[in-house]
Design a protein around this motif. Structure first.
Motif, PDB file in Angstrom:
ATOM      1  N   GLY A 236     -38.719  10.423 129.565  1.00  0.00           N
ATOM      2  CA  GLY A 236     -38.779   9.129 129.606  1.00  0.00           C
ATOM      3  C   GLY A 236     -39.016   8.203 128.341  1.00  0.00           C
ATOM      4  O   GLY A 236     -38.204   7.143 128.339  1.00  0.00           O
ATOM      5  N   GLY A 237     -39.169   8.738 127.288  1.00  0.00           N
ATOM      6  CA  GLY A 237     -38.918   8.362 125.937  1.00  0.00           C
ATOM      7  C   GLY A 237     -37.793   8.098 125.496  1.00  0.00           C
ATOM      8  O   GLY A 237     -37.220   6.809 124.944  1.00  0.00           O
ATOM      9  N   VAL A 238     -36.816   8.938 125.662  1.00  0.00           N
ATOM     10  CA  VAL A 238     -35.267   8.984 125.448  1.00  0.00           C
ATOM     11  C   VAL A 238     -34.746   7.699 126.048  1.00  0.00           C
ATOM     12  O   VAL A 238     -34.155   6.873 125.574  1.00  0.00           O
ATOM     13  CB  VAL A 238     -34.798  10.153 125.592  1.00  0.00           C
ATOM     14  N   VAL A 239     -35.002   7.606 127.535  1.00  0.00           N
ATOM     15  CA  VAL A 239     -34.565   6.598 128.535  1.00  0.00           C
ATOM     16  C   VAL A 239     -35.039   5.376 127.904  1.00  0.00           C
ATOM     17  O   VAL A 239     -34.334   4.513 127.696  1.00  0.00           O
ATOM     18  CB  VAL A 239     -34.882   6.854 129.720  1.00  0.00           C
ATOM     19  N   VAL A 240     -36.243   4.838 127.700  1.00  0.00           N
ATOM     20  CA  VAL A 240     -36.653   3.763 127.205  1.00  0.00           C
ATOM     21  C   VAL A 240     -36.343   3.376 125.970  1.00  0.00           C
ATOM     22  O   VAL A 240     -35.726   2.127 125.794  1.00  0.00           O
ATOM     23  CB  VAL A 240     -38.448   3.972 127.042  1.00  0.00           C
ATOM     24  N   VAL A 242     -33.137   4.174 124.589  1.00  0.00           N
ATOM     25  CA  VAL A 242     -32.000   3.731 124.618  1.00  0.00           C
ATOM     26  C   VAL A 242     -31.660   2.427 125.344  1.00  0.00           C
ATOM     27  O   VAL A 242     -30.840   1.566 124.921  1.00  0.00           O
ATOM     28  CB  VAL A 242     -31.081   4.721 125.561  1.00  0.00           C
ATOM     29  N   LEU A 243     -32.502   2.169 126.217  1.00  0.00           N
ATOM     30  CA  LEU A 243     -32.564   0.779 126.882  1.00  0.00           C
ATOM     31  C   LEU A 243     -33.049  -0.100 126.097  1.00  0.00           C
ATOM     32  O   LEU A 243     -32.578  -1.075 126.065  1.00  0.00           O
ATOM     33  CB  LEU A 243     -33.494   0.725 128.212  1.00  0.00           C
ATOM     34  N   TRP A 244     -33.888   0.059 125.208  1.00  0.00           N
ATOM     35  CA  TRP A 244     -34.411  -0.894 124.123  1.00  0.00           C
ATOM     36  C   TRP A 244     -33.485  -1.091 123.115  1.00  0.00           C
ATOM     37  O   TRP A 244     -33.017  -2.342 122.712  1.00  0.00           O
ATOM     38  CB  TRP A 244     -35.475  -0.035 123.291  1.00  0.00           C
ATOM     39  N   ALA A 245     -32.643  -0.107 122.767  1.00  0.00           N
ATOM     40  CA  ALA A 245     -31.538  -0.224 121.716  1.00  0.00           C
ATOM     41  C   ALA A 245     -30.405  -1.363 122.274  1.00  0.00           C
ATOM     42  O   ALA A 245     -29.907  -1.885 121.504  1.00  0.00           O
ATOM     43  CB  ALA A 245     -31.108   0.733 121.382  1.00  0.00           C
ATOM     44  N   VAL A 246     -30.103  -0.736 123.561  1.00  0.00           N
ATOM     45  CA  VAL A 246     -29.220  -1.824 124.091  1.00  0.00           C
ATOM     46  C   VAL A 246     -29.541  -3.383 124.171  1.00  0.00           C
ATOM     47  O   VAL A 246     -28.664  -4.208 123.741  1.00  0.00           O
ATOM     48  CB  VAL A 246     -28.948  -1.233 125.831  1.00  0.00           C
ATOM     49  N   TYR A 247     -30.722  -3.518 124.664  1.00  0.00           N
ATOM     50  CA  TYR A 247     -31.311  -4.829 124.514  1.00  0.00           C
ATOM     51  C   TYR A 247     -31.500  -5.417 123.273  1.00  0.00           C
ATOM     52  O   TYR A 247     -31.159  -6.663 122.899  1.00  0.00           O
ATOM     53  CB  TYR A 247     -32.967  -4.858 124.960  1.00  0.00           C
TER      54      TYR A 247
END
Length: 485
Positions: A236-240, A242-247
Protein backbone atom coordinates in the motif's frame (compact mmCIF):
# COMPACT_ATOMS: atom_id res chain seq x y z
CA UNK A 1 23.18 39.19 2.81
CA UNK A 2 22.23 39.70 6.46
CA UNK A 3 19.12 41.49 7.50
CA UNK A 4 19.20 44.44 9.90
CA UNK A 5 17.72 42.40 12.71
CA UNK A 6 20.36 39.72 12.28
CA UNK A 7 23.20 42.27 12.41
CA UNK A 8 21.76 43.69 15.62
CA UNK A 9 21.53 40.25 17.23
CA UNK A 10 24.71 38.88 15.70
CA UNK A 11 25.36 35.80 13.58
CA UNK A 12 26.85 33.99 16.56
CA UNK A 13 23.67 34.39 18.60
CA UNK A 14 21.47 33.27 15.71
CA UNK A 15 23.63 30.18 15.23
CA UNK A 16 23.69 29.40 18.96
CA UNK A 17 19.89 29.60 19.28
CA UNK A 18 19.30 27.30 16.32
CA UNK A 19 22.03 24.87 17.44
CA UNK A 20 20.59 24.67 20.97
CA UNK A 21 17.13 24.06 19.53
CA UNK A 22 18.56 21.31 17.33
CA UNK A 23 20.22 19.60 20.30
CA UNK A 24 17.01 19.73 22.35
CA UNK A 25 14.91 18.31 19.50
CA UNK A 26 17.40 15.53 18.76
CA UNK A 27 17.33 14.59 22.47
CA UNK A 28 13.90 13.14 21.75
CA UNK A 29 15.61 10.26 19.88
CA UNK A 30 17.18 8.78 23.00
CA UNK A 31 15.04 10.32 25.75
CA UNK A 32 13.08 7.14 26.49
CA UNK A 33 15.79 4.57 25.66
CA UNK A 34 16.65 3.89 29.34
CA UNK A 35 13.02 3.14 30.19
CA UNK A 36 12.18 0.95 27.17
CA UNK A 37 12.34 -2.32 29.18
CA UNK A 38 10.15 -0.76 31.90
CA UNK A 39 7.51 0.78 29.63
CA UNK A 40 5.04 -2.14 29.81
CA UNK A 41 4.94 -1.90 33.62
CA UNK A 42 5.06 1.90 33.74
CA UNK A 43 2.18 2.28 31.27
CA UNK A 44 0.25 -0.88 32.20
CA UNK A 45 0.46 -2.16 28.62
CA UNK A 46 1.61 -5.17 26.63
CA UNK A 47 5.24 -4.95 25.35
CA UNK A 48 4.10 -4.81 21.71
CA UNK A 49 1.76 -1.92 22.52
CA UNK A 50 4.34 -0.09 24.64
CA UNK A 51 6.74 -0.08 21.69
CA UNK A 52 4.43 2.50 20.07
CA UNK A 53 6.06 5.04 22.38
CA UNK A 54 9.13 4.73 20.12
CA UNK A 55 7.38 4.05 16.82
CA UNK A 56 5.02 7.03 17.08
CA UNK A 57 7.91 9.49 17.38
CA UNK A 58 9.79 7.99 14.43
CA UNK A 59 6.73 8.12 12.19
CA UNK A 60 5.82 11.69 13.22
CA UNK A 61 9.38 12.86 12.59
CA UNK A 62 9.51 11.27 9.14
CA UNK A 63 6.18 12.76 8.08
CA UNK A 64 6.74 16.27 9.42
CA UNK A 65 10.18 17.12 8.04
CA UNK A 66 9.26 17.75 4.38
CA UNK A 67 5.94 19.33 5.37
CA UNK A 68 7.56 21.68 7.90
CA UNK A 69 10.15 22.63 5.30
CA UNK A 70 7.53 23.57 2.71
CA UNK A 71 5.49 25.51 5.28
CA UNK A 72 8.64 27.38 6.27
CA UNK A 73 9.38 28.33 2.67
CA UNK A 74 5.82 29.56 2.21
CA UNK A 75 4.81 31.21 5.49
CA UNK A 76 8.06 32.02 7.26
CA UNK A 77 10.71 29.79 8.78
CA UNK A 78 10.67 31.49 12.18
CA UNK A 79 6.93 30.86 12.49
CA UNK A 80 7.41 27.15 11.80
CA UNK A 81 10.31 27.04 14.25
CA UNK A 82 8.07 28.54 16.95
CA UNK A 83 5.21 26.15 16.12
CA UNK A 84 7.59 23.16 16.24
CA UNK A 85 8.95 24.12 19.66
CA UNK A 86 5.43 24.68 21.00
CA UNK A 87 4.62 21.14 19.83
CA UNK A 88 7.67 19.80 21.66
CA UNK A 89 6.73 21.56 24.90
CA UNK A 90 3.09 20.45 24.67
CA UNK A 91 4.06 16.85 23.97
CA UNK A 92 6.53 16.82 26.86
CA UNK A 93 3.93 18.14 29.31
CA UNK A 94 1.36 15.58 28.15
CA UNK A 95 3.87 12.75 28.73
CA UNK A 96 4.97 14.20 32.09
CA UNK A 97 1.38 14.21 33.35
CA UNK A 98 0.47 10.74 32.03
CA UNK A 99 0.71 7.22 33.42
CA UNK A 100 -1.15 5.37 30.66
CA UNK A 101 -0.29 4.36 27.12
CA UNK A 102 -2.53 6.47 24.86
CA UNK A 103 -1.66 9.91 26.32
CA UNK A 104 2.05 9.10 26.29
CA UNK A 105 1.86 8.02 22.63
CA UNK A 106 0.02 11.26 21.81
CA UNK A 107 2.70 13.25 23.62
CA UNK A 108 5.47 11.41 21.79
CA UNK A 109 3.77 12.20 18.47
CA UNK A 110 3.82 15.89 19.39
CA UNK A 111 7.49 15.61 20.30
CA UNK A 112 8.22 13.96 16.97
CA UNK A 113 6.47 16.80 15.13
CA UNK A 114 9.20 19.13 16.43
CA UNK A 115 11.82 17.41 14.27
CA UNK A 116 11.31 20.01 11.54
CA UNK A 117 13.32 22.43 13.70
CA UNK A 118 16.65 21.22 12.31
CA UNK A 119 16.07 21.49 8.51
CA UNK A 120 14.11 24.73 8.96
CA UNK A 121 16.80 26.11 11.25
CA UNK A 122 19.51 25.29 8.71
CA UNK A 123 17.52 27.21 6.09
CA UNK A 124 17.31 30.24 8.39
CA UNK A 125 21.09 30.24 8.60
CA UNK A 126 21.34 30.38 4.82
CA UNK A 127 18.89 33.27 4.66
CA UNK A 128 20.15 35.35 7.56
CA UNK A 129 23.89 34.90 8.03
CA UNK A 130 26.70 36.54 6.06
CA UNK A 131 27.91 34.20 3.33
CA UNK A 132 31.28 33.66 5.02
CA UNK A 133 29.58 32.38 8.19
CA UNK A 134 27.03 30.04 6.63
CA UNK A 135 29.26 27.02 6.06
CA UNK A 136 30.52 26.71 9.64
CA UNK A 137 27.09 27.49 11.11
CA UNK A 138 25.34 24.88 8.97
CA UNK A 139 27.98 22.31 9.93
CA UNK A 140 27.46 23.02 13.62
CA UNK A 141 23.66 22.75 13.45
CA UNK A 142 23.85 19.61 11.31
CA UNK A 143 26.02 17.99 13.97
CA UNK A 144 23.27 18.50 16.56
CA UNK A 145 21.37 15.60 14.93
CA UNK A 146 23.89 13.24 16.46
CA UNK A 147 25.04 15.30 19.42
CA UNK A 148 21.62 15.48 21.06
CA UNK A 149 21.15 11.74 20.78
CA UNK A 150 24.61 10.98 22.18
CA UNK A 151 24.25 13.36 25.12
CA UNK A 152 20.66 12.36 25.76
CA UNK A 153 21.44 8.72 26.58
CA UNK A 154 23.60 9.27 29.68
CA UNK A 155 21.47 12.19 30.87
CA UNK A 156 18.27 10.15 30.55
CA UNK A 157 19.91 7.13 32.18
CA UNK A 158 21.03 9.24 35.15
CA UNK A 159 17.55 10.70 35.59
CA UNK A 160 15.91 7.27 35.48
CA UNK A 161 18.43 5.89 37.98
CA UNK A 162 18.05 8.70 40.52
CA UNK A 163 14.60 10.23 39.90
CA UNK A 164 11.07 9.48 38.68
CA UNK A 165 10.73 8.77 34.96
CA UNK A 166 8.36 11.73 34.53
CA UNK A 167 11.36 14.00 35.18
CA UNK A 168 12.59 13.05 31.69
CA UNK A 169 9.64 14.87 30.16
CA UNK A 170 9.66 17.80 32.57
CA UNK A 171 13.29 18.32 31.57
CA UNK A 172 12.47 18.27 27.85
CA UNK A 173 9.55 20.64 28.46
CA UNK A 174 11.79 23.07 30.32
CA UNK A 175 14.47 22.98 27.63
CA UNK A 176 11.79 23.50 24.99
CA UNK A 177 10.51 26.58 26.79
CA UNK A 178 14.04 28.02 26.94
CA UNK A 179 14.54 27.46 23.20
CA UNK A 180 11.10 28.90 22.43
CA UNK A 181 11.86 32.05 24.40
CA UNK A 182 15.22 32.49 22.68
CA UNK A 183 13.74 32.00 19.21
CA UNK A 184 10.98 34.56 19.87
CA UNK A 185 13.40 37.06 21.39
CA UNK A 186 16.38 36.77 19.07
CA UNK A 187 15.55 35.30 15.67
CA UNK A 188 14.20 37.48 12.83
CA UNK A 189 11.71 36.25 10.28
CA UNK A 190 13.42 35.11 7.10
CA UNK A 191 12.90 37.44 4.11
CA UNK A 192 13.02 34.60 1.56
CA UNK A 193 9.55 33.14 1.13
CA UNK A 194 7.66 31.44 -1.68
CA UNK A 195 4.03 32.45 -1.12
CA UNK A 196 1.31 30.39 -2.70
CA UNK A 197 -1.25 27.71 -1.92
CA UNK A 198 -0.20 24.91 0.40
CA UNK A 199 -0.51 21.51 -1.26
CA UNK A 200 -2.88 19.81 1.20
CA UNK A 201 -3.54 16.70 -0.97
CA UNK A 202 0.21 16.34 -1.45
CA UNK A 203 0.81 16.54 2.31
CA UNK A 204 -1.91 13.98 3.05
CA UNK A 205 -0.65 11.64 0.32
CA UNK A 206 2.97 11.86 1.48
CA UNK A 207 1.99 11.29 5.10
CA UNK A 208 -0.17 8.27 4.20
CA UNK A 209 2.52 6.76 1.99
CA UNK A 210 5.28 7.22 4.57
CA UNK A 211 3.20 5.77 7.39
CA UNK A 212 2.28 2.74 5.26
CA UNK A 213 5.94 2.25 4.32
CA UNK A 214 7.66 2.93 7.64
CA UNK A 215 5.12 1.35 9.98
CA UNK A 216 5.88 -2.22 8.85
CA UNK A 217 9.60 -1.37 8.89
CA UNK A 218 9.40 -0.50 12.59
CA UNK A 219 6.78 -3.08 13.60
CA UNK A 220 7.58 -5.94 11.24
CA UNK A 221 9.55 -7.75 13.91
CA UNK A 222 6.46 -7.88 16.13
CA UNK A 223 3.94 -8.65 13.39
CA UNK A 224 6.12 -11.03 11.36
CA UNK A 225 7.88 -9.97 8.18
CA UNK A 226 5.72 -12.22 6.00
CA UNK A 227 2.42 -11.47 7.74
CA UNK A 228 -0.48 -10.10 5.70
CA UNK A 229 -0.41 -6.83 7.66
CA UNK A 230 3.28 -6.22 7.02
CA UNK A 231 3.22 -7.10 3.31
CA UNK A 232 -0.09 -5.28 2.77
CA UNK A 233 1.22 -2.06 4.29
CA UNK A 234 4.45 -2.28 2.26
CA UNK A 235 2.46 -2.74 -0.95
CA UNK A 236 0.00 0.00 0.00
CA UNK A 237 2.83 2.40 0.79
CA UNK A 238 4.46 1.85 -2.59
CA UNK A 239 1.16 2.37 -4.43
CA UNK A 240 0.30 5.52 -2.48
CA UNK A 241 3.75 7.06 -3.00
CA UNK A 242 3.69 6.32 -6.74
CA UNK A 243 0.27 7.98 -7.06
CA UNK A 244 1.53 10.84 -4.91
CA UNK A 245 4.54 11.35 -7.20
CA UNK A 246 2.31 11.44 -10.28
CA UNK A 247 0.09 14.04 -8.60
CA UNK A 248 3.07 16.14 -7.49
CA UNK A 249 4.44 16.26 -11.04
CA UNK A 250 1.13 17.68 -12.30
CA UNK A 251 0.19 20.20 -9.60
CA UNK A 252 1.27 23.83 -10.07
CA UNK A 253 2.57 24.35 -6.51
CA UNK A 254 3.65 20.94 -5.20
CA UNK A 255 4.58 20.10 -1.62
CA UNK A 256 7.86 18.66 -2.94
CA UNK A 257 9.21 19.80 -6.29
CA UNK A 258 10.22 16.42 -7.68
CA UNK A 259 11.93 18.06 -10.65
CA UNK A 260 14.41 19.58 -8.22
CA UNK A 261 14.61 16.40 -6.15
CA UNK A 262 15.69 14.27 -9.13
CA UNK A 263 18.57 16.55 -10.10
CA UNK A 264 21.74 14.51 -9.78
CA UNK A 265 23.28 16.48 -6.87
CA UNK A 266 20.05 16.38 -4.85
CA UNK A 267 19.08 12.81 -5.75
CA UNK A 268 22.42 11.20 -4.93
CA UNK A 269 22.95 13.31 -1.83
CA UNK A 270 19.58 12.09 -0.56
CA UNK A 271 20.39 8.48 -1.41
CA UNK A 272 23.72 8.78 0.40
CA UNK A 273 21.85 10.31 3.35
CA UNK A 274 19.74 7.16 3.71
CA UNK A 275 22.91 5.07 4.07
CA UNK A 276 24.60 7.49 6.47
CA UNK A 277 21.46 7.55 8.63
CA UNK A 278 21.46 3.75 8.56
CA UNK A 279 25.10 3.53 9.65
CA UNK A 280 24.70 6.18 12.35
CA UNK A 281 21.70 4.53 13.98
CA UNK A 282 23.37 1.11 13.89
CA UNK A 283 25.92 2.47 16.35
CA UNK A 284 23.20 3.83 18.63
CA UNK A 285 21.50 0.42 18.74
CA UNK A 286 24.36 -2.05 18.93
CA UNK A 287 27.07 -0.44 21.05
CA UNK A 288 24.88 0.13 24.15
CA UNK A 289 23.67 -3.47 23.97
CA UNK A 290 27.23 -4.75 23.66
CA UNK A 291 28.32 -2.71 26.68
CA UNK A 292 25.37 -3.93 28.75
CA UNK A 293 25.55 -7.63 27.77
CA UNK A 294 26.29 -9.86 30.79
CA UNK A 295 29.90 -10.84 31.36
CA UNK A 296 28.74 -14.46 31.52
CA UNK A 297 28.34 -14.41 27.73
CA UNK A 298 32.13 -14.35 27.38
CA UNK A 299 32.15 -11.12 25.42
CA UNK A 300 29.72 -8.83 27.27
CA UNK A 301 31.03 -6.02 29.46
CA UNK A 302 28.21 -6.02 32.02
CA UNK A 303 27.82 -2.25 32.30
CA UNK A 304 24.77 -0.40 33.58
CA UNK A 305 22.65 1.79 31.32
CA UNK A 306 24.22 4.88 32.85
CA UNK A 307 27.78 3.59 32.40
CA UNK A 308 27.03 2.60 28.80
CA UNK A 309 25.62 6.05 28.10
CA UNK A 310 28.65 7.76 29.60
CA UNK A 311 30.95 5.56 27.50
CA UNK A 312 29.20 6.67 24.31
CA UNK A 313 28.86 10.36 25.25
CA UNK A 314 32.35 11.31 23.91
CA UNK A 315 31.06 10.41 20.44
CA UNK A 316 28.62 13.32 20.61
CA UNK A 317 31.40 15.70 21.58
CA UNK A 318 33.48 14.44 18.65
CA UNK A 319 30.60 15.17 16.27
CA UNK A 320 30.40 18.73 17.54
CA UNK A 321 34.18 19.22 17.46
CA UNK A 322 34.49 18.04 13.86
CA UNK A 323 31.68 20.17 12.42
CA UNK A 324 34.06 23.12 11.76
CA UNK A 325 36.53 20.66 10.20
CA UNK A 326 33.82 19.59 7.77
CA UNK A 327 33.12 23.25 6.99
CA UNK A 328 36.79 23.86 6.18
CA UNK A 329 36.95 20.77 3.96
CA UNK A 330 33.82 21.98 2.18
CA UNK A 331 35.24 25.47 1.69
CA UNK A 332 38.54 24.17 0.29
CA UNK A 333 37.60 20.96 -1.51
CA UNK A 334 33.82 21.05 -1.84
CA UNK A 335 30.97 19.43 0.05
CA UNK A 336 31.18 16.30 -2.09
CA UNK A 337 34.71 15.64 -0.83
CA UNK A 338 33.63 16.29 2.75
CA UNK A 339 30.81 13.77 2.38
CA UNK A 340 33.18 11.20 0.86
CA UNK A 341 35.59 11.60 3.77
CA UNK A 342 32.80 11.38 6.33
CA UNK A 343 31.29 8.19 4.88
CA UNK A 344 34.74 6.60 4.56
CA UNK A 345 35.56 7.38 8.20
CA UNK A 346 32.28 5.75 9.31
CA UNK A 347 33.28 2.59 7.43
CA UNK A 348 36.75 2.64 9.00
CA UNK A 349 35.14 2.97 12.43
CA UNK A 350 33.03 -0.15 11.98
CA UNK A 351 36.02 -2.00 10.53
CA UNK A 352 38.06 -1.10 13.61
CA UNK A 353 35.11 -2.11 15.78
CA UNK A 354 35.35 -5.69 14.51
CA UNK A 355 38.75 -5.86 16.21
CA UNK A 356 37.91 -3.69 19.23
CA UNK A 357 35.15 -5.37 21.20
CA UNK A 358 36.71 -6.73 24.38
CA UNK A 359 37.20 -3.61 26.55
CA UNK A 360 35.15 -0.52 27.34
CA UNK A 361 37.86 1.80 26.02
CA UNK A 362 37.79 -0.10 22.72
CA UNK A 363 34.05 0.48 22.36
CA UNK A 364 34.64 4.16 23.14
CA UNK A 365 37.25 4.34 20.33
CA UNK A 366 34.84 2.69 17.88
CA UNK A 367 32.10 5.12 18.88
CA UNK A 368 34.38 8.13 18.47
CA UNK A 369 35.60 7.10 15.01
CA UNK A 370 32.08 6.40 13.74
CA UNK A 371 30.84 9.64 15.32
CA UNK A 372 33.65 11.57 13.65
CA UNK A 373 32.53 10.30 10.27
CA UNK A 374 28.88 11.04 11.02
CA UNK A 375 29.75 14.58 12.11
CA UNK A 376 31.66 15.29 8.89
CA UNK A 377 29.02 13.65 6.67
CA UNK A 378 26.00 15.26 8.33
CA UNK A 379 27.61 18.68 8.05
CA UNK A 380 28.29 18.22 4.33
CA UNK A 381 24.77 17.15 3.28
CA UNK A 382 22.96 20.50 3.71
CA UNK A 383 25.78 22.25 1.83
CA UNK A 384 25.27 19.93 -1.14
CA UNK A 385 21.50 20.39 -1.03
CA UNK A 386 21.64 24.19 -0.69
CA UNK A 387 24.12 24.42 -3.55
CA UNK A 388 21.62 22.78 -5.90
CA UNK A 389 18.21 24.28 -5.11
CA UNK A 390 16.65 27.75 -5.44
CA UNK A 391 16.88 29.89 -2.31
CA UNK A 392 13.07 29.89 -1.98
CA UNK A 393 13.06 26.07 -1.67
CA UNK A 394 15.86 25.69 0.87
CA UNK A 395 13.72 24.57 3.81
CA UNK A 396 11.66 22.18 1.70
CA UNK A 397 14.76 20.57 0.18
CA UNK A 398 16.46 20.25 3.58
CA UNK A 399 13.25 18.73 4.93
CA UNK A 400 13.32 16.03 2.25
CA UNK A 401 16.99 15.38 3.04
CA UNK A 402 16.14 15.02 6.74
CA UNK A 403 13.37 12.60 5.73
CA UNK A 404 15.91 10.46 3.88
CA UNK A 405 18.02 10.24 7.02
CA UNK A 406 14.92 9.30 9.01
CA UNK A 407 14.18 6.51 6.56
CA UNK A 408 17.75 5.28 7.00
CA UNK A 409 17.46 5.24 10.79
CA UNK A 410 14.10 3.45 10.65
CA UNK A 411 15.42 0.74 8.34
CA UNK A 412 18.55 0.42 10.48
CA UNK A 413 16.42 -0.08 13.58
CA UNK A 414 14.54 -2.93 11.92
CA UNK A 415 17.58 -4.61 10.37
CA UNK A 416 19.79 -4.46 13.47
CA UNK A 417 16.97 -5.64 15.73
CA UNK A 418 16.27 -8.55 13.38
CA UNK A 419 19.93 -9.59 13.31
CA UNK A 420 20.34 -9.48 17.08
CA UNK A 421 16.99 -11.20 17.67
CA UNK A 422 17.84 -14.11 15.35
CA UNK A 423 21.45 -14.71 16.45
CA UNK A 424 21.05 -15.51 20.13
CA UNK A 425 22.38 -17.79 22.84
CA UNK A 426 20.75 -19.10 26.01
CA UNK A 427 21.85 -17.53 29.27
CA UNK A 428 19.74 -19.08 31.98
CA UNK A 429 16.10 -18.45 31.07
CA UNK A 430 17.02 -15.51 28.81
CA UNK A 431 18.07 -15.29 25.17
CA UNK A 432 20.85 -12.79 24.48
CA UNK A 433 22.56 -11.82 21.20
CA UNK A 434 25.74 -13.72 20.33
CA UNK A 435 29.09 -12.09 19.67
CA UNK A 436 28.78 -13.05 16.00
CA UNK A 437 25.43 -11.26 15.94
CA UNK A 438 27.11 -8.03 16.99
CA UNK A 439 29.90 -8.58 14.47
CA UNK A 440 27.33 -9.05 11.72
CA UNK A 441 25.73 -5.70 12.59
CA UNK A 442 29.16 -4.09 12.13
CA UNK A 443 29.60 -5.80 8.75
CA UNK A 444 26.14 -4.69 7.58
CA UNK A 445 26.89 -1.12 8.64
CA UNK A 446 30.19 -1.28 6.72
CA UNK A 447 28.35 -2.47 3.62
CA UNK A 448 25.96 0.46 4.01
CA UNK A 449 28.92 2.86 3.97
CA UNK A 450 30.27 1.23 0.81
CA UNK A 451 26.96 1.83 -0.97
CA UNK A 452 26.93 5.35 0.50
CA UNK A 453 30.36 5.98 -1.01
CA UNK A 454 29.13 4.86 -4.43
CA UNK A 455 26.18 7.24 -4.25
CA UNK A 456 28.47 10.06 -3.14
CA UNK A 457 30.83 9.42 -6.06
CA UNK A 458 27.80 9.82 -8.37
CA UNK A 459 27.28 13.40 -7.14
CA UNK A 460 28.68 15.79 -9.78
CA UNK A 461 31.91 17.55 -8.95
CA UNK A 462 31.45 21.20 -8.04
CA UNK A 463 32.74 24.39 -9.60
CA UNK A 464 33.51 27.62 -7.80
CA UNK A 465 30.64 30.04 -7.66
CA UNK A 466 29.66 33.19 -5.89
CA UNK A 467 26.23 31.83 -5.00
CA UNK A 468 24.41 32.39 -1.79
CA UNK A 469 24.72 28.96 -0.39
CA UNK A 470 27.61 29.83 1.77
CA UNK A 471 29.48 26.72 0.73
CA UNK A 472 31.49 28.32 -2.00
CA UNK A 473 30.57 25.63 -4.50
CA UNK A 474 27.70 24.79 -6.77
CA UNK A 475 27.37 21.48 -8.64
CA UNK A 476 28.40 21.87 -12.23
CA UNK A 477 25.18 20.60 -13.76
CA UNK A 478 22.76 22.70 -11.71
CA UNK A 479 21.74 26.35 -11.87
CA UNK A 480 23.20 28.82 -9.42
CA UNK A 481 21.54 29.15 -6.04
CA UNK A 482 18.63 31.51 -6.24
CA UNK A 483 17.80 30.60 -9.81
CA UNK A 484 14.15 30.36 -10.66
CA UNK A 485 12.47 27.37 -12.16
Amino acid sequence: MSSTSTREVGPGAVTAVIALSGVVVSLMQTLVVPIIPKLPNLLHAEPSDASWVITATLLAAAVVTPIAGRLGDMFGKRRILVASLISLVAGSVVCALSDSLIPVIAGRVLQGLATGVIPVGISILRDELPTARVGSAVSLVSATLGVGGAIGLPVAAAIVQYAHWHVLFWLSAGLGVVCLALVIALLPESPNQAPGRFDVPGAVGLAAGLVCLLLPVTKGGDWGWTSGTTLGLFAGGVVVLVLWAVYEMRVAQPLVDLRVTVRRPVLFTNLASVLVGFAMYAMSLTLPQLLQSPEATGYGLGKSTLAAGLALAPGGLVMMALSPVSARITARRGARTALLIGVAVIGVGYGAGLLLMSQVWQIVITSMIVSAGVGIAYAAMPALIMGAVPVTETASANGVNALMRSIGTSVSSAVMAAILANMTMSLGPAQVPTENGFRLTYVVAMLATVVGLLFTLAIPRAVRSGGESGTGTVPADTPAVGATR
